[in-house]
Design a protein around this motif. Structure first.
Motif, PDB file in Angstrom:
ATOM      1  N   VAL A 241      61.980   3.124   1.576  1.00  0.00           N
ATOM      2  CA  VAL A 241      60.624   2.984   0.828  1.00  0.00           C
ATOM      3  C   VAL A 241      59.583   2.494   1.765  1.00  0.00           C
ATOM      4  O   VAL A 241      58.583   3.038   2.133  1.00  0.00           O
ATOM      5  CB  VAL A 241      60.869   2.435  -0.610  1.00  0.00           C
ATOM      6  N   ALA A 242      60.189   1.285   2.231  1.00  0.00           N
ATOM      7  CA  ALA A 242      58.997   0.618   3.214  1.00  0.00           C
ATOM      8  C   ALA A 242      58.637   1.441   4.407  1.00  0.00           C
ATOM      9  O   ALA A 242      57.332   1.402   4.984  1.00  0.00           O
ATOM     10  CB  ALA A 242      59.771  -0.733   3.709  1.00  0.00           C
ATOM     11  N   ALA A 243      59.769   2.028   5.172  1.00  0.00           N
ATOM     12  CA  ALA A 243      59.317   2.781   6.362  1.00  0.00           C
ATOM     13  C   ALA A 243      58.645   4.269   6.010  1.00  0.00           C
ATOM     14  O   ALA A 243      57.561   4.293   6.865  1.00  0.00           O
ATOM     15  CB  ALA A 243      60.681   3.143   7.152  1.00  0.00           C
ATOM     16  N   SER A 244      59.002   4.588   4.987  1.00  0.00           N
ATOM     17  CA  SER A 244      57.947   5.852   4.326  1.00  0.00           C
ATOM     18  C   SER A 244      56.567   5.725   4.193  1.00  0.00           C
ATOM     19  O   SER A 244      55.866   6.334   4.674  1.00  0.00           O
ATOM     20  CB  SER A 244      58.731   6.716   3.283  1.00  0.00           C
ATOM     21  N   LEU A 245      56.638   4.481   3.562  1.00  0.00           N
ATOM     22  CA  LEU A 245      55.157   4.113   3.286  1.00  0.00           C
ATOM     23  C   LEU A 245      54.278   3.673   4.479  1.00  0.00           C
ATOM     24  O   LEU A 245      53.219   4.301   4.572  1.00  0.00           O
ATOM     25  CB  LEU A 245      55.155   2.848   2.367  1.00  0.00           C
ATOM     26  N   ALA A 246      54.957   3.127   5.288  1.00  0.00           N
ATOM     27  CA  ALA A 246      53.897   3.053   6.486  1.00  0.00           C
ATOM     28  C   ALA A 246      54.059   3.974   7.304  1.00  0.00           C
ATOM     29  O   ALA A 246      52.747   4.365   8.143  1.00  0.00           O
ATOM     30  CB  ALA A 246      54.919   1.831   7.661  1.00  0.00           C
ATOM     31  N   THR A 247      54.899   4.823   7.589  1.00  0.00           N
ATOM     32  CA  THR A 247      54.799   6.073   8.421  1.00  0.00           C
ATOM     33  C   THR A 247      54.057   7.171   7.770  1.00  0.00           C
ATOM     34  O   THR A 247      52.943   7.821   8.303  1.00  0.00           O
ATOM     35  CB  THR A 247      56.094   6.879   8.516  1.00  0.00           C
ATOM     36  N   ALA A 248      53.948   7.271   6.681  1.00  0.00           N
ATOM     37  CA  ALA A 248      52.852   8.183   5.750  1.00  0.00           C
ATOM     38  C   ALA A 248      51.573   7.564   6.031  1.00  0.00           C
ATOM     39  O   ALA A 248      50.811   8.751   6.220  1.00  0.00           O
ATOM     40  CB  ALA A 248      53.219   8.142   4.242  1.00  0.00           C
ATOM     41  N   ALA A 249      51.094   6.331   5.828  1.00  0.00           N
ATOM     42  CA  ALA A 249      49.934   6.041   6.231  1.00  0.00           C
ATOM     43  C   ALA A 249      49.380   6.225   7.597  1.00  0.00           C
ATOM     44  O   ALA A 249      48.119   6.572   7.909  1.00  0.00           O
ATOM     45  CB  ALA A 249      49.772   4.564   5.917  1.00  0.00           C
ATOM     46  N   ALA A 250      50.341   6.038   8.453  1.00  0.00           N
ATOM     47  CA  ALA A 250      49.883   6.486  10.019  1.00  0.00           C
ATOM     48  C   ALA A 250      49.668   7.690  10.227  1.00  0.00           C
ATOM     49  O   ALA A 250      48.566   8.036  10.772  1.00  0.00           O
ATOM     50  CB  ALA A 250      50.996   5.780  10.821  1.00  0.00           C
ATOM     51  N   VAL A 251      50.573   8.669   9.743  1.00  0.00           N
ATOM     52  CA  VAL A 251      50.290  10.111  10.149  1.00  0.00           C
ATOM     53  C   VAL A 251      49.238  10.698   9.364  1.00  0.00           C
ATOM     54  O   VAL A 251      48.658  11.696   9.747  1.00  0.00           O
ATOM     55  CB  VAL A 251      51.522  11.026  10.010  1.00  0.00           C
ATOM     56  N   SER A 252      48.955  10.178   8.012  1.00  0.00           N
ATOM     57  CA  SER A 252      47.786  10.521   7.295  1.00  0.00           C
ATOM     58  C   SER A 252      46.460  10.832   8.077  1.00  0.00           C
ATOM     59  O   SER A 252      45.587  11.451   7.774  1.00  0.00           O
ATOM     60  CB  SER A 252      47.910  10.039   5.970  1.00  0.00           C
ATOM     61  N   TYR A 253      46.351   9.797   9.042  1.00  0.00           N
ATOM     62  CA  TYR A 253      45.178   9.631   9.633  1.00  0.00           C
ATOM     63  C   TYR A 253      45.233   9.934  11.007  1.00  0.00           C
ATOM     64  O   TYR A 253      44.084  10.006  11.489  1.00  0.00           O
ATOM     65  CB  TYR A 253      44.686   7.810   9.469  1.00  0.00           C
ATOM     66  N   THR A 254      46.292  10.173  11.738  1.00  0.00           N
ATOM     67  CA  THR A 254      46.260  10.467  13.230  1.00  0.00           C
ATOM     68  C   THR A 254      47.037  11.702  13.302  1.00  0.00           C
ATOM     69  O   THR A 254      46.814  12.077  14.438  1.00  0.00           O
ATOM     70  CB  THR A 254      46.951   9.175  13.945  1.00  0.00           C
ATOM     71  N   GLY A 255      47.614  12.121  12.400  1.00  0.00           N
ATOM     72  CA  GLY A 255      48.488  13.512  12.594  1.00  0.00           C
ATOM     73  C   GLY A 255      49.967  13.167  12.876  1.00  0.00           C
ATOM     74  O   GLY A 255      50.001  11.948  12.999  1.00  0.00           O
ATOM     75  N   VAL A 256      50.670  14.115  13.182  1.00  0.00           N
ATOM     76  CA  VAL A 256      52.240  14.169  13.426  1.00  0.00           C
ATOM     77  C   VAL A 256      52.335  13.693  15.020  1.00  0.00           C
ATOM     78  O   VAL A 256      52.159  14.772  15.563  1.00  0.00           O
ATOM     79  CB  VAL A 256      52.816  15.189  12.932  1.00  0.00           C
TER      80      VAL A 256
END
Length: 327
Positions: A241-256
């Motif tokens: 959950v913690a890793a997915s939350l952080a990763t989702a926030a990051a890629v949502s603004y910068t792409g994959v």
């Protein structure tokens, strides 16, 4: 855990390299700016005394570098945590469908002509939704077996990739924007974007850093860790959950942006050692350094997209891992 002189020297060198890369990332571009002027502008910005001519540094280049540091650190910490919780050196932050889910949301948002501020929000929601579906499919009673989760992540990711392809074919006029997103793009980073990513990244990565000792115990195996009093299933779910939350926030603004979360923590593990109490914070520094340099290379060469650079670096490294590691 104490630092011997060799490790302390490595840590100091890494910190200095991060600072140097950040200055170079701001100074180098279509218009070269002396490093001394970069530092002066940063100091003026922090004191609230910016001049009109400081715009190119403070409002354009510096947010891009800061976002690269933030996203690189975030992906590397999440990748290291996933490699630990799944006990697999080939795991990365996108293992459970975050990237594919984010791509669906971004593609839909672009095709619907949503305001730019809403596209990352939709992307983040679909990324987290993909992880929830993966957890539901991979669950076995009250347990989350790693193999089931990985297989469920592959299925969910493949399905969502097909959905993204379908959406692109329905909106060919926006295909270039979607492609730029799937290859990672830091060119539109702003202070407002950083302010929106930072809370999620701080919470997610903060939790992972606090779980370093628990991740070390998990390397002994589920049964041994349980016998030592570690709540293995709750730990696995919390890390996901913690890793997915952080990763989702990051890629949502910068792409994959590919491979950062794979190659950085594994390289740090080879150099620094396997303890997650030190591996995760060192990976944060190394990941930020890598992404700043990759973005600098993308801006100053015909490669254009930072994701192309990281993929060109990560592809050969991934093949090296396949030959070197038994999984």
């Amino acid at each position: 855990m104490g630092l011997n002189s060799g490790r302390l020297a490595l840590l100091v060198t890494l910190v200095l390299l991060v600072l140097l890369a950040a200055v170079l990332g701001v100074a180098v571009g279509s218009v070269a700016i002396p490093p001394a002027e970069v530092l002066d502008t940063v100091l003026r910005g922090l004191s609230g005394h910016l001049r009109e001519e400081d715009t190119i540094i403070w409002d354009i280049r510096l947010p891009r570098v800061v976002m690269a540091l933030l996203v690189g650190a975030c992906l590397s910490v999440c990748g290291g945590a996933f490699q630990g919780v799944f006990r697999n050196p080939l795991a990365d932050p996108y293992l459970l469908g975050v990237a594919s889910g984010a791509a669906v949301g971004a593609t839909a948002g672009l095709l619907l002509d949503l305001p730019r501020g809403l596209v990352p929000l939709l992307s983040m929601l679909t990324a987290l939704g993909a992880v929830l579906v993966t957890l539901g499919l991979g669950r076995a009673g009250r347990r989350y077996p790693p193999t089931r989760l990985i297989l469920a992540g592959v299925v969910v990711g493949s399905f969502l990739s097909a959905v993204t392809t379908f959406l692109i074919m329905r909106g060919e006029d926006r295909a270039r924007e979607v492609l730029a997103y799937t290859l990672g793009d830091l060119s539109f980073a702003s202070w407002a974007d950083i302010a929106q990513v930072l809370p999620y990244a701080a919470v997610g990565c903060g939790v992972l850093l606090a779980l370093g000792r628990a991740l070390d115990l998990l390397q002994l195996g589920d049964l041994t860790a349980s016998s030592l009093g570690l709540p293995v299933e709750r730990l696995r779910l919390l890390v996901i959950v913690a890793a997915s939350l952080a990763t989702a926030a990051a890629v949502s603004y910068t792409g994959v942006i590919g491979f950062v979360g794979l190659i950085v923590p594994h390289t740090v593990r080879l150099i620094w050692g396997p303890s997650h109490r030190t591996l995760l914070p060192i990976s944060a520094l190394a990941g930020g350094l890598l992404l700043v340099l990759a973005d600098l290379l993308a801006r100053t060469t015909p490669l254009y997209q930072v994701g192309i650079v990281t993929t060109l670096l990560g592809g050969p490294f991934f093949l090296y891992l396949l030959r070197r590691v038994k999984v």
